[in-house]
Design a protein around this motif. Sequence first.
Motif, PDB file in Angstrom:
ATOM      1  N   GLU A 119       1.634   4.532   2.636  1.00  0.00           N
ATOM      2  CA  GLU A 119       2.019   4.111   1.062  1.00  0.00           C
ATOM      3  C   GLU A 119       2.913   5.336   0.528  1.00  0.00           C
ATOM      4  O   GLU A 119       2.290   6.452   0.355  1.00  0.00           O
ATOM      5  CB  GLU A 119       0.360   4.056   0.633  1.00  0.00           C
ATOM      6  N   TYR A 135       0.564   2.311   8.497  1.00  0.00           N
ATOM      7  CA  TYR A 135       0.907   2.063   7.410  1.00  0.00           C
ATOM      8  C   TYR A 135       1.103   3.433   6.478  1.00  0.00           C
ATOM      9  O   TYR A 135       0.450   4.327   6.707  1.00  0.00           O
ATOM     10  CB  TYR A 135       0.021   1.222   6.708  1.00  0.00           C
ATOM     11  N   GLN A 161       8.302   1.873   5.829  1.00  0.00           N
ATOM     12  CA  GLN A 161       7.504   0.637   5.628  1.00  0.00           C
ATOM     13  C   GLN A 161       7.870  -0.154   6.540  1.00  0.00           C
ATOM     14  O   GLN A 161       6.688  -1.069   7.218  1.00  0.00           O
ATOM     15  CB  GLN A 161       7.907  -0.152   4.128  1.00  0.00           C
ATOM     16  N   GLY A 220       0.731   9.617  -1.928  1.00  0.00           N
ATOM     17  CA  GLY A 220       0.708   8.362  -1.361  1.00  0.00           C
ATOM     18  C   GLY A 220      -0.405   8.585  -0.240  1.00  0.00           C
ATOM     19  O   GLY A 220      -1.111   9.264  -0.170  1.00  0.00           O
ATOM     20  N   GLU A 226      -1.865   5.517   7.032  1.00  0.00           N
ATOM     21  CA  GLU A 226      -3.120   4.995   7.498  1.00  0.00           C
ATOM     22  C   GLU A 226      -2.702   5.247   8.942  1.00  0.00           C
ATOM     23  O   GLU A 226      -1.475   4.542   9.342  1.00  0.00           O
ATOM     24  CB  GLU A 226      -3.256   3.422   6.878  1.00  0.00           C
TER      25      GLU A 226
END
Length: 139
Positions: A45, A43, A94, A67, A70
Motif C-alpha cells: 500500500e 502487496y 503495485q 502505507g 502485506e
Amino acid sequence: MSEHEVREGLYYSKEHEWLKVENGQVRVGVSDYAQDKLGDVVYVELPVVGRQVKQIGEPKSRDMELGAVESVKAVSTVYAPISGKVKEVNTVLQERPELINTSPYDEGWICTIVPSALNEELKLLMDAKAYSEYLKKLE
C-alpha cells in the motif's frame, strides 16, 4: 554477526525503515531485516503523493504512517522515518511487490519525501553501524 544487509550511507529507524538523502530529498524503503521478517511480500500500500507525514515517534499516529506492506505472514505498517511531503511513489511495487524482498535497497524503495526538518530529524535516526548494533540486540 547478523546475516542481514545493512548498507552504509543510509539512515535507519527502530521500525526498520531506511532513508537515503538524495539532492535535498529522501528516498525511503524497508530494511533487509524487515523484509526478511515479513516473509514473501504480496502487496504494498503506497502513500498518496502530496501527503504530509511526520517522523515516527511516540505515541504513534496516522500522520506518521506511509502505507503498509502485506506478506503471506502479516501486514506491517510502514512509518515515515522523516517529516515532509511525499513527492513520488514507486508504482512498480503495485505490479511487483516482491521487489521489497529481492531488492529492498534498490528497486524495492517505497517513496521519496521532500523533508521539512532534515538536519534535526536525521539526528534521531541510526547510521549503519548503530543499526547493526540494534539488530544484534533483537536477535
